[in-house]
Scaffold this active site. Structure first.
Site, short mmCIF file in Angstrom:
data_model
loop_
_atom_site.label_atom_id
_atom_site.label_comp_id
_atom_site.label_asym_id
_atom_site.label_seq_id
_atom_site.Cartn_x
_atom_site.Cartn_y
_atom_site.Cartn_z
N GLY A 179 -2.14 1.47 7.02
CA GLY A 179 -1.99 0.68 6.62
C GLY A 179 -0.95 0.67 5.32
O GLY A 179 -0.50 1.59 4.45
N ILE A 212 0.84 -8.89 5.01
CA ILE A 212 2.03 -7.27 4.72
C ILE A 212 2.21 -6.73 6.37
O ILE A 212 0.84 -6.79 7.28
CB ILE A 212 0.91 -6.29 4.48
CG1 ILE A 212 0.54 -7.01 2.68
CG2 ILE A 212 1.85 -5.08 3.77
CD1 ILE A 212 1.93 -7.52 1.76
N LYS A 271 -13.02 -12.26 1.38
CA LYS A 271 -12.12 -11.70 0.33
C LYS A 271 -12.18 -13.38 -1.18
O LYS A 271 -12.38 -12.33 -2.15
CB LYS A 271 -10.93 -11.77 0.76
CG LYS A 271 -10.87 -10.74 1.74
CD LYS A 271 -10.75 -9.54 1.95
CE LYS A 271 -10.19 -8.38 2.51
NZ LYS A 271 -10.22 -7.23 1.80
N TYR A 328 -12.89 -13.66 7.37
CA TYR A 328 -12.16 -13.12 6.75
C TYR A 328 -12.55 -13.38 5.25
O TYR A 328 -11.81 -13.06 4.09
CB TYR A 328 -10.79 -12.77 7.22
CG TYR A 328 -10.02 -12.31 6.21
CD1 TYR A 328 -10.59 -10.29 6.62
CD2 TYR A 328 -9.03 -12.32 5.86
CE1 TYR A 328 -9.55 -9.65 5.84
CE2 TYR A 328 -8.37 -11.98 4.98
CZ TYR A 328 -8.75 -10.21 5.50
OH TYR A 328 -7.24 -9.11 4.64
N ASN A 341 -10.53 -0.78 -0.17
CA ASN A 341 -8.89 -0.56 0.33
C ASN A 341 -9.58 -0.79 1.91
O ASN A 341 -9.23 -1.92 2.63
CB ASN A 341 -7.98 0.67 0.70
CG ASN A 341 -7.39 -0.24 1.01
OD1 ASN A 341 -6.26 -0.96 1.51
ND2 ASN A 341 -6.99 0.74 2.94
P1 NAP Z 1 -5.55 -1.50 8.50
O1 NAP Z 1 -3.93 -0.99 8.83
O2 NAP Z 1 -6.22 -2.27 9.75
O3 NAP Z 1 -6.03 -0.37 7.92
C1 NAP Z 1 -7.30 -0.77 7.52
C2 NAP Z 1 -8.25 0.55 7.40
O4 NAP Z 1 -9.57 0.44 7.74
C3 NAP Z 1 -7.90 1.01 9.42
O5 NAP Z 1 -7.59 2.67 9.05
C4 NAP Z 1 -9.48 1.05 9.39
O6 NAP Z 1 -10.16 1.73 10.80
C5 NAP Z 1 -9.94 0.82 8.68
N1 NAP Z 1 -11.44 0.85 8.58
C6 NAP Z 1 -12.03 -0.14 9.11
N2 NAP Z 1 -13.02 -0.33 9.59
C7 NAP Z 1 -13.61 0.85 8.43
C8 NAP Z 1 -15.19 1.23 7.75
N3 NAP Z 1 -16.64 0.65 7.93
N4 NAP Z 1 -14.62 1.91 7.20
C9 NAP Z 1 -13.88 2.75 6.94
N5 NAP Z 1 -12.94 2.46 7.12
C10 NAP Z 1 -12.98 1.18 8.09
O7 NAP Z 1 -5.27 -2.79 7.53
P2 NAP Z 1 -4.11 -3.11 5.85
O8 NAP Z 1 -3.64 -4.36 6.28
O9 NAP Z 1 -3.93 -1.74 5.98
O10 NAP Z 1 -5.68 -3.43 4.69
C11 NAP Z 1 -6.07 -2.97 3.98
C12 NAP Z 1 -6.52 -3.89 3.25
O11 NAP Z 1 -5.66 -4.84 2.42
C13 NAP Z 1 -8.05 -4.77 3.78
O12 NAP Z 1 -9.16 -4.94 3.14
C14 NAP Z 1 -6.96 -5.90 4.13
O13 NAP Z 1 -7.84 -7.30 4.38
C15 NAP Z 1 -6.62 -6.33 2.86
N6 NAP Z 1 -5.32 -6.81 3.05
C16 NAP Z 1 -4.37 -6.86 4.28
C17 NAP Z 1 -2.98 -7.55 3.96
C18 NAP Z 1 -1.75 -8.04 5.67
O14 NAP Z 1 -1.52 -8.79 5.57
N7 NAP Z 1 -2.20 -6.48 6.03
C19 NAP Z 1 -3.32 -9.25 3.70
C20 NAP Z 1 -3.98 -8.77 2.47
C21 NAP Z 1 -4.76 -8.38 2.23
P3 NAP Z 1 -9.65 1.49 12.46
O15 NAP Z 1 -8.44 1.28 12.69
O16 NAP Z 1 -9.91 2.14 13.22
O17 NAP Z 1 -10.60 0.08 12.31
#
Ligand code: NAP
Length: 253
Positions: A19, A191, A160, A156, A89
């Protein structure tokens, strides 16, 4: 000498195996950074590094664990001799929906362990490394969820909110002490990553979400990555303790 907006910088990106983390690592590398990708997902992290090519490497890393942060920072300094940027992240959302009435203590603590302890530990161990490298920038991934009530993502949203506030504390403490370490938060809207898709599982749900977005579009990981690239680069040298909201207008209505 490599050209680019972050040329010569060594930058650590947690959760870089998927992501937003993967997109950010790629953009940073394209702009000249040496990128260290970390993740609990080894296969995903290695895939990111393979896609980027020469300027990136992978380290396994659970951000909720103090000893793993100590190992990762020590390995980065041993290999590269410096750390100039850190993108906190990695994050998890937990099951959807989770209201404060349905959520149990174990789930609440798990989400806080990754999203809040992870950012705390990253700053705790990252700040001295960046300071001793001559200064740099930390970017903490918060969320639109930090700015609004989130009845269906209760832990969550609270986690945040904590990231948003803690970012300002780190920014001010570093500024007061003259560390030359900036710290800012980024607040994505919806996203389309594996996290985003887990919250909006069907096309019908995504369409409903789209109708709530003023720009009528769900975001791509790069939309956030470009904001992070700016905050890691020296182009944002006058920014610290700030919130960069990238949400297609969702927080403006
Ligand atoms: P994602 O695609 O799920 O990527 C998150 C990555 O972090 C995954 O590879 C996950 O591995 C890894 N992870 C989970 N737990 C971990 C740990 N304890 N230590 C190290 N790595 C770990 O999520 P994303 O959407 O890219 O999100 C990235 C950030 O943006 C997050 O902080 C999220 O809260 C924030 N965010 C996202 C959105 C959205 O709409 N996507 C909106 C607002 C904020 P696994 O897949 O094995 O769990």
């Amino acid at each position: 000498m490599v050209a680019g907006r972050v040329a010569g910088k060594v930058v650590l990106v947690t959760g870089g195996g998927s992501g937003i983390g993967r997109a950010t690592a790629t953009l940073l590398a394209n702009e000249g950074a040496t990128v260290v990708v970390t993740d609990v997902d080894r296969a995903g992290g290695l895939q990111t590094v393979q896609q980027i090519g020469g300027a990136a490497s992978f380290l396994p890393h659970d951000v909720s664990k103090d000893e793993e942060w100590q190992r990762v920072i020590a390995e980065v300094l041993a290999k590269h001799g410096r750390l100039n940027g850190l993108v906190n992240n990695a994050g998890i959302s937990g099951p959807f929906p989770s209201t404060f009435e349905s959520e149990d203590v174990a789930q609440w603590r798990r989400i806080f362990a990754v999203n809040v302890d992870g950012v705390f530990l990253g700053c705790k161990h990252g700040v001295p490394a960046i300071r001793d490298s001559g200064g740099g920038s930390i970017v903490n991934l918060s969320s639109l969820a930090a700015l609004l009530g989130t009845p269906e993502l209760s832990a969550y949203g609270a986690s945040k909110g904590a990231v948003r506030q803690f970012t300002k504390t780190v920014a001010i403490e570093c500024a007061r002490k003259g560390y030359k370490v900036r710290c800012n938060s980024v607040h994505p809207g919806i996203i389309l990553t594996s996290m985003g898709e887990s919250l909006f599982k069907t096309e019908a749900l995504r369409e409903r979400a789209r109708q709530r977005v003023p720009l009528r579009e769900l975001g791509r990981p790069e939309d956030i990555g470009y904001g992070i690239l700016f905050l890691i680069s020296d182009e944002s040298r006058y920014m610290t303790g700030a919130e960069l909201v990238i949400d297609a207008g969702m927080s403006a209505i």
